[in-house]
Write a protein that holds these residues in place. Structure first.
Motif, PDB file in Angstrom:
ATOM      1  N   THR A 108      99.506 -29.994 -25.979  1.00 49.70           N
ATOM      2  CA  THR A 108      98.577 -30.632 -26.895  1.00 49.70           C
ATOM      3  C   THR A 108      99.217 -31.874 -27.492  1.00 49.70           C
ATOM      4  O   THR A 108     100.412 -32.110 -27.343  1.00 49.70           O
ATOM      5  CB  THR A 108      98.167 -29.667 -28.021  1.00 49.70           C
ATOM      6  N   GLY A 114      99.764 -32.451 -30.596  1.00 51.18           N
ATOM      7  CA  GLY A 114     100.725 -32.068 -31.636  1.00 51.18           C
ATOM      8  C   GLY A 114     102.119 -31.842 -31.077  1.00 51.18           C
ATOM      9  O   GLY A 114     103.112 -32.262 -31.673  1.00 51.18           O
ATOM     10  N   SER A 115     102.197 -31.195 -29.927  1.00 49.14           N
ATOM     11  CA  SER A 115     103.513 -30.960 -29.315  1.00 49.14           C
ATOM     12  C   SER A 115     104.139 -32.262 -28.837  1.00 49.14           C
ATOM     13  O   SER A 115     105.358 -32.420 -28.873  1.00 49.14           O
ATOM     14  CB  SER A 115     103.398 -29.959 -28.174  1.00 49.14           C
ATOM     15  N   VAL A 116     103.316 -33.205 -28.396  1.00 51.28           N
ATOM     16  CA  VAL A 116     103.834 -34.523 -27.990  1.00 51.28           C
ATOM     17  C   VAL A 116     104.414 -35.241 -29.206  1.00 51.28           C
ATOM     18  O   VAL A 116     105.485 -35.853 -29.122  1.00 51.28           O
ATOM     19  CB  VAL A 116     102.725 -35.360 -27.318  1.00 51.28           C
ATOM     20  N   VAL A 160     105.645 -33.855 -31.924  1.00 51.78           N
ATOM     21  CA  VAL A 160     106.891 -33.175 -32.294  1.00 51.78           C
ATOM     22  C   VAL A 160     108.017 -33.612 -31.369  1.00 51.78           C
ATOM     23  O   VAL A 160     109.136 -33.903 -31.824  1.00 51.78           O
ATOM     24  CB  VAL A 160     106.702 -31.640 -32.272  1.00 51.78           C
ATOM     25  N   MET A 161     107.731 -33.687 -30.070  1.00 48.07           N
ATOM     26  CA  MET A 161     108.759 -34.123 -29.117  1.00 48.07           C
ATOM     27  C   MET A 161     109.149 -35.577 -29.378  1.00 48.07           C
ATOM     28  O   MET A 161     110.332 -35.937 -29.285  1.00 48.07           O
ATOM     29  CB  MET A 161     108.245 -33.954 -27.691  1.00 48.07           C
TER      30      MET A 161
END
Length: 110
Positions: A1, A3-5, A7-8
């Protein structure tokens, strides 16, 4: 998603900020030149400021003002550091965000 991008992206910028704090702020060639010393003290003085500076690199906004004087004084260190930074954060992350958005659009259309 998405959001994970994000965070990364945050952790990738953090890692590059830590590397920049170690290598750029301790380089004797960069600290002896008055022009690069001013850039180091203004743009690389603390981790939050380095983080904000690297965010400029992610957005590809005003790179030449920071990058060119450093490269002229110490090409080897800065080309490797900024080269990896631009390739990894600017190009790969932009492609990853695009891939996530396209994937979400495809899933929503079905």
């Amino acid at each position: 998603t998405l959001g994970s991008v994000l965070v990364m992206l945050f952790f990738s910028i953090y890692v590059f900020a830590c590397i920049g704090a170690e290598f750029l702020t301790r380089d004797d060639k960069l600290l002896h030149d008055s022009n690069t010393k001013a850039i180091i003290s203004e743009k690389f003085s603390s981790l939050p400021i380095i983080f904000a500076t690297l965010l400029q690199f992610v957005l590809v906004d005003g790179l030449a003002d920071i990058y060119m004087p450093l490269v002229m004084v110490n090409p080897a260190l800065t080309v490797v550091y900024f080269g990896l930074l631009i390739c990894f954060l600017s190009i790969l992350m932009a492609n990853l965000v695009t891939a996530v958005l396209v994937d979400d659009a495809i899933q929503n259309s079905q």
